[in-house]
Design a protein around this motif. Sequence first.
Motif, PDB file in Angstrom:
ATOM      1  N   GLU A  12       0.860  -1.394   0.068  1.00  0.00           N
ATOM      2  CA  GLU A  12      -0.157   0.054   0.017  1.00  0.00           C
ATOM      3  C   GLU A  12       0.849   1.174   0.153  1.00  0.00           C
ATOM      4  OE1 GLU A  12      -0.327  -2.070   3.033  1.00  0.00           O
ATOM      5  OE2 GLU A  12      -1.457  -3.391   1.698  1.00  0.00           O
ATOM      6  N   VAL A  13       2.164   1.374   0.544  1.00  0.00           N
ATOM      7  CA  VAL A  13       2.811   2.214   0.644  1.00  0.00           C
ATOM      8  C   VAL A  13       3.533   2.559  -0.621  1.00  0.00           C
ATOM      9  CG1 VAL A  13       4.740   3.495   1.898  1.00  0.00           C
ATOM     10  CG2 VAL A  13       3.277   1.913   3.261  1.00  0.00           C
ATOM     11  N   ALA A  18       4.116   5.551  -5.375  1.00  0.00           N
ATOM     12  CA  ALA A  18       3.971   5.687  -7.043  1.00  0.00           C
ATOM     13  C   ALA A  18       3.246   6.572  -7.656  1.00  0.00           C
ATOM     14  CB  ALA A  18       3.746   4.299  -7.634  1.00  0.00           C
ATOM     15  N   ALA A  19       2.057   6.746  -6.941  1.00  0.00           N
ATOM     16  CA  ALA A  19       1.137   7.694  -7.029  1.00  0.00           C
ATOM     17  C   ALA A  19       1.507   8.977  -6.869  1.00  0.00           C
ATOM     18  CB  ALA A  19      -0.199   7.658  -6.417  1.00  0.00           C
ATOM     19  N   ALA A  20       2.304   9.447  -5.799  1.00  0.00           N
ATOM     20  CA  ALA A  20       3.036  10.734  -5.781  1.00  0.00           C
ATOM     21  C   ALA A  20       3.987  11.143  -6.534  1.00  0.00           C
ATOM     22  CB  ALA A  20       3.636  10.779  -4.080  1.00  0.00           C
ATOM     23  N   LEU A  21       4.874  10.078  -7.014  1.00  0.00           N
ATOM     24  CA  LEU A  21       5.774  10.370  -7.997  1.00  0.00           C
ATOM     25  C   LEU A  21       5.391  10.599  -9.559  1.00  0.00           C
ATOM     26  CD1 LEU A  21       8.733  10.697  -8.859  1.00  0.00           C
ATOM     27  CD2 LEU A  21       8.918   8.009  -9.230  1.00  0.00           C
ATOM     28  N   ALA A  48       8.640   8.851   3.040  1.00  0.00           N
ATOM     29  CA  ALA A  48       7.855   7.248   3.307  1.00  0.00           C
ATOM     30  C   ALA A  48       8.531   6.853   4.671  1.00  0.00           C
ATOM     31  CB  ALA A  48       7.653   6.745   2.107  1.00  0.00           C
ATOM     32  N   LYS A  49       9.840   6.699   4.249  1.00  0.00           N
ATOM     33  CA  LYS A  49      10.702   6.016   5.190  1.00  0.00           C
ATOM     34  C   LYS A  49      10.514   6.683   6.802  1.00  0.00           C
ATOM     35  CE  LYS A  49      15.514   4.371   6.206  1.00  0.00           C
ATOM     36  NZ  LYS A  49      16.822   4.603   5.900  1.00  0.00           N
ATOM     37  N   SER A  50      10.268   7.868   6.803  1.00  0.00           N
ATOM     38  CA  SER A  50      10.098   8.435   8.178  1.00  0.00           C
ATOM     39  C   SER A  50       8.628   8.236   8.658  1.00  0.00           C
ATOM     40  CB  SER A  50      10.608  10.111   8.108  1.00  0.00           C
ATOM     41  OG  SER A  50       9.591  10.591   7.258  1.00  0.00           O
ATOM     42  N   GLY A  51       7.770   7.655   7.963  1.00  0.00           N
ATOM     43  CA  GLY A  51       6.403   7.224   8.182  1.00  0.00           C
ATOM     44  C   GLY A  51       5.268   7.744   7.547  1.00  0.00           C
ATOM     45  N   GLU A  52       5.570   8.851   6.853  1.00  0.00           N
ATOM     46  CA  GLU A  52       4.495   9.488   6.052  1.00  0.00           C
ATOM     47  C   GLU A  52       3.803   8.438   5.059  1.00  0.00           C
ATOM     48  OE1 GLU A  52       1.720  11.362   5.355  1.00  0.00           O
ATOM     49  OE2 GLU A  52       3.038  12.515   6.530  1.00  0.00           O
ATOM     50  N   ARG A  53       2.273   8.369   5.094  1.00  0.00           N
ATOM     51  CA  ARG A  53       1.732   7.187   4.156  1.00  0.00           C
ATOM     52  C   ARG A  53       0.756   7.884   3.314  1.00  0.00           C
ATOM     53  NH1 ARG A  53       5.745   4.905   5.551  1.00  0.00           N
ATOM     54  NH2 ARG A  53       5.670   3.219   6.687  1.00  0.00           N
ATOM     55  N   ASP A  54       0.528   9.316   3.549  1.00  0.00           N
ATOM     56  CA  ASP A  54      -0.542  10.124   2.373  1.00  0.00           C
ATOM     57  C   ASP A  54       0.222  10.439   1.105  1.00  0.00           C
ATOM     58  OD1 ASP A  54      -2.079  11.971   1.114  1.00  0.00           O
ATOM     59  OD2 ASP A  54      -2.947  12.377   3.332  1.00  0.00           O
ATOM     60  N   SER A  55      -0.178   9.968   0.117  1.00  0.00           N
ATOM     61  CA  SER A  55       0.376  10.285  -1.257  1.00  0.00           C
ATOM     62  C   SER A  55       0.339  11.774  -1.750  1.00  0.00           C
ATOM     63  CB  SER A  55      -0.294   9.628  -2.119  1.00  0.00           C
ATOM     64  OG  SER A  55      -1.556   9.777  -2.727  1.00  0.00           O
ATOM     65  N   ALA A  56      -0.799  12.344  -1.047  1.00  0.00           N
ATOM     66  CA  ALA A  56      -0.495  14.126  -1.478  1.00  0.00           C
ATOM     67  C   ALA A  56       0.461  14.611  -0.671  1.00  0.00           C
ATOM     68  CB  ALA A  56      -2.001  14.387  -1.017  1.00  0.00           C
TER      69      ALA A  56
END
Length: 72
Positions: A12-13, A18-21, A48-56
Amino acid sequence: MKNFADAAFEPEVIEAMAAALSRATAALPEPLSSAHVNLLAESILRTAKSGERDSAVLERIALIELQIAPRS
């Protein structure tokens, strides 16, 4: 690209990254350099490695970091 060998992400991450990129690269004017894509990808991986999961949020941070990156 920096080394992210120790990073592991759930499917999911990876989808969110991928969506963010995809959205971040689409937001930039053509022609898009590979250096810009690499900077965006590194930012998304690091965030993302620091914990953020929201693609926006991943997209927004990557674009902001690209704006403030030193120009060579």
